[in-house]
Motif scaffolding. Structure first.
Motif, short mmCIF file in Angstrom:
data_model
loop_
_atom_site.label_atom_id
_atom_site.label_comp_id
_atom_site.label_asym_id
_atom_site.label_seq_id
_atom_site.Cartn_x
_atom_site.Cartn_y
_atom_site.Cartn_z
N VAL A 66 47.60 43.74 45.36
CA VAL A 66 47.94 42.85 44.25
C VAL A 66 48.17 43.64 42.97
CG1 VAL A 66 46.98 41.09 42.71
CG2 VAL A 66 46.80 40.80 45.18
N VAL A 67 47.31 44.59 42.68
CA VAL A 67 47.45 45.39 41.47
C VAL A 67 48.71 46.25 41.54
CG1 VAL A 67 46.43 47.23 40.08
CG2 VAL A 67 44.99 45.41 40.99
N ALA A 68 48.98 46.82 42.72
CA ALA A 68 50.15 47.69 42.87
C ALA A 68 51.47 46.93 42.76
CB ALA A 68 50.07 48.42 44.21
N THR A 69 51.49 45.68 43.24
CA THR A 69 52.73 44.92 43.27
C THR A 69 52.86 43.90 42.15
OG1 THR A 69 51.78 43.23 44.73
CG2 THR A 69 52.84 45.15 45.78
N ASN A 89 45.23 36.81 36.80
CA ASN A 89 46.09 37.82 36.20
C ASN A 89 45.32 38.61 35.14
OD1 ASN A 89 48.06 39.25 34.80
ND2 ASN A 89 49.59 37.65 35.00
N PRO A 90 45.05 39.89 35.39
CA PRO A 90 44.24 40.68 34.46
C PRO A 90 45.05 41.38 33.37
CG PRO A 90 44.66 41.97 36.41
CD PRO A 90 45.35 40.64 36.62
N THR A 91 46.27 40.91 33.13
CA THR A 91 47.09 41.54 32.10
C THR A 91 46.96 40.82 30.77
OG1 THR A 91 49.04 40.21 32.70
CG2 THR A 91 48.77 42.33 33.81
N ASP A 92 47.25 41.55 29.68
CA ASP A 92 47.19 40.94 28.36
C ASP A 92 48.57 40.44 27.95
OD1 ASP A 92 48.68 43.17 27.58
OD2 ASP A 92 46.95 44.23 26.75
N GLN A 139 49.86 44.64 29.69
CA GLN A 139 49.00 45.77 30.03
C GLN A 139 47.81 45.28 30.87
OE1 GLN A 139 49.82 49.05 29.22
NE2 GLN A 139 51.72 47.98 28.63
N ILE A 140 47.48 46.03 31.90
CA ILE A 140 46.39 45.64 32.79
C ILE A 140 45.04 45.99 32.17
CG2 ILE A 140 45.29 46.11 35.01
CD1 ILE A 140 48.04 46.55 36.20
N ASP A 141 44.13 45.04 32.19
CA ASP A 141 42.75 45.29 31.78
C ASP A 141 42.01 45.81 33.01
OD1 ASP A 141 40.01 45.10 31.19
OD2 ASP A 141 40.33 43.49 29.75
N TRP A 142 41.80 47.10 33.07
CA TRP A 142 41.24 47.72 34.27
C TRP A 142 39.78 47.36 34.51
CZ3 TRP A 142 44.38 49.24 37.85
CH2 TRP A 142 45.66 49.65 37.50
N LEU A 143 39.08 46.97 33.47
CA LEU A 143 37.70 46.53 33.66
C LEU A 143 37.68 45.20 34.41
CD1 LEU A 143 34.76 47.21 33.19
CD2 LEU A 143 34.88 46.03 30.98
#
Length: 218
Positions: A209-212, A99-102, A106-110
């Protein structure tokens, strides 16, 4: 160098780092362990680069018709992958995934960029060199470097695909993916075909995955 060694080292390195990652808690001395993924992918990419001259099967070109076939297979595997997640199709429980969110959602795009790049560019090369170029041919014939992929039989295809399935939590999806990529290798006699299909599956899975927000598939 041994043909087995050069095709097994990147894969073995990846599995070892994956095991190490699984032993660590979410935070170690203030370090976000999610950043271990780009480290892991980077080390495997370095190993592939160092050994690249030994991968003679990657020096051939893939005809356009086989590129299109590979793209189609990759998309079909993706569609099946995101639907084959019933309980009996899994080896264990699907966790929260990568899970790349904080904390604020918010998504950490890096992190996303590193994850998709590793999954779509590094993993397909590393896995197809091991599972298809080496293991699938070796099961058919120990002197696998002299074997034309078109001569691989059903037994070797199913054994390699079954072992590939065991590597994945979604064992049924993994089995189908292994059979699809293995069949492509036999059909086209070119390792770039399963690499491209695998890359399409992984890359589009990342976009899905990112979109959903279905991080469990990561």
């Amino acid at each position: 160098m041994s043909p087995i060694f050069v095709r097994s080292l990147p894969f073995g390195l990846y599995i070892a780092l994956l095991a190490l990652e699984g032993l660590l808690p979410d935070w170690v001395l203030g370090f976000d362990v999610r950043w271990l993924y780009p480290v892991k992918a980077g080390l495997v990419a370095l190993a592939l680069a160092v050994l690249w001259r030994h991968y003679t099967e990657l020096k051939s070109r893939l005809p356009l018709k086989h590129v299109l076939l590979s793209l189609a297979v990759g998309i079909v595997v993706l569609v099946l992958w995101v639907n084959l997640d019933a309980g009996w199709m899994l080896m264990g429980e699907m966790g929260k995934g990568y899970n790349p969110t904080d904390a604020d959602g918010q998504i950490d795009w890096l992190l996303v960029a590193f994850r998709i790049a590793g999954a779509a560019l590094v993993v397909p090369l590393m896995e197809e060199l091991f599972w298809r170029s080496f293991l699938q041919r070796w099961v058919q014939q120990p002197d696998f470097m002299t074997l034309n992929p078109a001569q691989i039989g059903l037994k070797a295809l199913f054994i390699a695909s079954a072992l590939f399935a065991v590597e994945h939590l979604q064992w049924l999806a993994g089995l189908i993916a292994g059979l699809a990529y293995g069949w492509l290798y036999i059909r086209t006699r070119n390792l770039w075909a399963p690499i491209i299909a695998h890359a399409v599956t992984n890359g589009m899975l990342g976009a899905y995955v990112v979109a959903t927000g279905h991080w469990r598939f990561w």
